[in-house]
Design an enzyme around this catalytic site. Sequence first.
Site, short mmCIF file in Angstrom:
data_model
loop_
_atom_site.label_atom_id
_atom_site.label_comp_id
_atom_site.label_asym_id
_atom_site.label_seq_id
_atom_site.Cartn_x
_atom_site.Cartn_y
_atom_site.Cartn_z
N LEU A 152 0.86 -1.20 0.00
CA LEU A 152 0.00 0.00 0.00
C LEU A 152 0.89 1.25 0.00
CD1 LEU A 152 -2.73 1.33 0.03
CD2 LEU A 152 -2.94 0.86 2.47
N GLY A 153 1.40 1.56 -1.18
CA GLY A 153 2.22 2.76 -1.37
C GLY A 153 1.44 3.72 -2.26
N ARG A 154 2.18 4.38 -3.18
CA ARG A 154 1.53 5.40 -4.03
C ARG A 154 0.46 4.79 -4.93
NH1 ARG A 154 7.52 7.43 -4.66
NH2 ARG A 154 7.63 5.34 -5.51
N ILE A 155 0.81 3.71 -5.66
CA ILE A 155 -0.16 3.10 -6.58
C ILE A 155 -1.24 2.35 -5.79
CG2 ILE A 155 -0.45 1.37 -8.41
CD1 ILE A 155 2.43 2.16 -9.34
N ARG A 175 5.67 -4.21 4.66
CA ARG A 175 6.60 -4.69 5.68
C ARG A 175 6.33 -3.98 7.00
NH1 ARG A 175 11.76 -3.51 2.16
NH2 ARG A 175 10.41 -1.70 1.89
N ARG A 232 5.17 -6.68 -10.43
CA ARG A 232 6.19 -7.30 -11.27
C ARG A 232 5.92 -8.80 -11.30
NH1 ARG A 232 7.02 -3.04 -13.12
NH2 ARG A 232 8.93 -1.83 -13.17
N ASP A 256 -0.81 -8.03 -15.61
CA ASP A 256 -0.20 -7.06 -16.53
C ASP A 256 1.29 -7.35 -16.68
OD1 ASP A 256 -0.20 -4.71 -18.16
OD2 ASP A 256 0.66 -3.55 -16.48
N GLU A 261 8.96 -11.45 -19.18
CA GLU A 261 8.38 -10.60 -20.23
C GLU A 261 9.36 -10.39 -21.37
OE1 GLU A 261 6.08 -7.84 -16.96
OE2 GLU A 261 7.11 -6.84 -18.60
N HIS A 279 1.85 -5.60 -20.13
CA HIS A 279 2.55 -4.57 -19.31
C HIS A 279 2.24 -3.15 -19.80
CE1 HIS A 279 6.30 -3.74 -16.65
NE2 HIS A 279 5.43 -2.73 -16.59
P1 NAP Z 1 5.77 2.71 -3.52
O1 NAP Z 1 5.02 3.97 -3.33
O2 NAP Z 1 7.18 2.64 -3.07
O3 NAP Z 1 4.93 1.56 -2.80
C1 NAP Z 1 5.44 0.27 -2.65
C2 NAP Z 1 4.75 -0.37 -1.44
O4 NAP Z 1 5.20 -1.73 -1.34
C3 NAP Z 1 5.06 0.28 -0.11
O5 NAP Z 1 3.87 0.43 0.59
C4 NAP Z 1 5.98 -0.69 0.61
O6 NAP Z 1 5.75 -0.65 2.00
C5 NAP Z 1 5.54 -2.02 0.01
N1 NAP Z 1 6.61 -3.00 0.02
C6 NAP Z 1 7.91 -2.82 -0.32
N2 NAP Z 1 8.60 -3.96 -0.14
C7 NAP Z 1 7.71 -4.87 0.32
C8 NAP Z 1 7.84 -6.22 0.71
N3 NAP Z 1 9.03 -6.85 0.69
N4 NAP Z 1 6.72 -6.85 1.16
C9 NAP Z 1 5.54 -6.21 1.20
N5 NAP Z 1 5.37 -4.92 0.85
C10 NAP Z 1 6.44 -4.26 0.42
O7 NAP Z 1 5.79 2.27 -5.03
P2 NAP Z 1 4.73 2.64 -6.18
O8 NAP Z 1 5.11 3.91 -6.81
O9 NAP Z 1 3.37 2.47 -5.63
O10 NAP Z 1 5.07 1.47 -7.24
C11 NAP Z 1 4.97 0.12 -6.88
C12 NAP Z 1 5.47 -0.80 -7.98
O11 NAP Z 1 4.50 -0.89 -9.01
C13 NAP Z 1 6.74 -0.37 -8.71
O12 NAP Z 1 7.91 -0.65 -7.99
C14 NAP Z 1 6.65 -1.17 -9.99
O13 NAP Z 1 7.30 -2.42 -9.84
C15 NAP Z 1 5.15 -1.39 -10.18
N6 NAP Z 1 4.65 -0.65 -11.36
C16 NAP Z 1 4.06 -1.35 -12.37
C17 NAP Z 1 3.57 -0.67 -13.47
C18 NAP Z 1 2.91 -1.38 -14.60
O14 NAP Z 1 2.94 -0.88 -15.71
N7 NAP Z 1 2.29 -2.52 -14.38
C19 NAP Z 1 3.69 0.72 -13.55
C20 NAP Z 1 4.29 1.38 -12.50
C21 NAP Z 1 4.76 0.69 -11.40
P3 NAP Z 1 6.93 -1.09 3.03
O15 NAP Z 1 8.15 -0.36 2.60
O16 NAP Z 1 6.43 -0.72 4.39
O17 NAP Z 1 7.06 -2.57 2.90
C1 8YV Z 2 6.89 1.41 -17.45
C2 8YV Z 2 6.64 0.37 -15.14
O1 8YV Z 2 6.06 1.55 -18.54
O2 8YV Z 2 7.03 2.43 -14.08
C3 8YV Z 2 7.22 1.21 -14.07
O3 8YV Z 2 7.85 0.66 -13.16
O4 8YV Z 2 6.64 -0.81 -15.06
C4 8YV Z 2 6.01 0.99 -16.33
O5 8YV Z 2 5.36 2.18 -15.98
C5 8YV Z 2 8.00 0.63 -17.98
O6 8YV Z 2 8.44 -0.42 -17.28
C6 8YV Z 2 9.09 1.64 -18.32
O7 8YV Z 2 10.08 1.07 -18.98
#
Ligand code: NAP
Ligand code: 8YV
Length: 312
Positions: A152-155, A175, A232, A256, A261, A279
Amino acid sequence: MSRPHILQIGPLTARFNANLAARYAVTPLWLQADPQAFLREQGEQFELLVSSARFGCSVEQLACLPNLRAICSFGVGYDPYPLELLRERGIAVSTTPDVLNECVADLAMGLIIDTARRLSEGDRFVRAGSWPSAAFPLARKVSGKRLGIVGLGRIGAAVVQRASGFAMAVRYHNRTPLADCPHGYEASLVELARWADFLVLTCPGGAATQQLIGREVLEALGPDGILINVARGSVVDEPALIAALRSGALGGAGLDVYAAEPQVPLALRELNNVVLLPHIGSGSEETRLQMEALLLANLQAFVEQGELLTPL
Ligand code: NAP
Ligand code: 8YV
């Protein structure tokens, strides 16, 4: 004054590549005949590197870049970077956080609705001409259900905000429990999965979350449960996921992201109780434009003030 020289690891959009080249002297590494040989011969000249959450950079590449000072990365994920080495060498890294929260959360909600209400399956059913001769099976309701969030972070917070419009109850696992969070914290992933109807993954990838979601968690989510992964592929034990989907131990999955990948196992592609996307979490025109602009703003801030705007 000469333009700063940038090493770019992999291609982004043609628009971004052109914008970057208009501002800086750019060397596109992927266009070199032998990229690693090029780095060995010429790596010393680069202080700035542009890459992405897809391409990252390797230990071998970094070994040829002794004067590197900063990396500006497209995307918010940092799993393809050797972070410890970067920290040791004092190399600053920026990502593109926040500007993509809405699109990734929208996509997670889309996957919840598609998987539960069988939208893609219904579309295939109509296109195949099956409607006149068969009844489409009933689906599962979305509104009022229980949503478990892993990360539960930004997304994750943006997903929760959307889920409130669907009158969902929310619990989460991080965590560390969040201060002042109205939603229940669950220290055990298995217990969170047992409670949830939908388990949505929004944590980072990398070693710390490798196969966090395995057989036990999937079975706890159960035959009526649905897994949504917009984090991921590495976070899920993919063979265990396929086995659970096949046997009916898990109700469905909306994905996704994948372990290798852009390869998606045939076993997943053959299943009807999964929705598979390539993705595209952040993949809207508007959001990608904002991500490009934030990367360029980071680069400019580092060149002009020696500081990144959105450092890790
Ligand atoms: P964020 O704000 O840093 O949030 C990540 C959350 O995960 C935090 O609440 C963190 O809390 C928790 N976390 C970290 N390590 C953990 C663990 N070992 N076990 C359980 N929880 C854990 O990140 P965000 O900006 O929301 O982005 C999250 C992820 O989304 C990115 O890192 C990326 O891999 C993925 N993403 C995917 C796409 C897509 O296109 N599908 C696009 C953008 C991002 P704690 O630190 O307290 O554990
Ligand atoms: C990206 C993502 O599109 O932001 C991330 O972590 O997974 C996606 O938003 C892509 O991986 C950028 O190369």
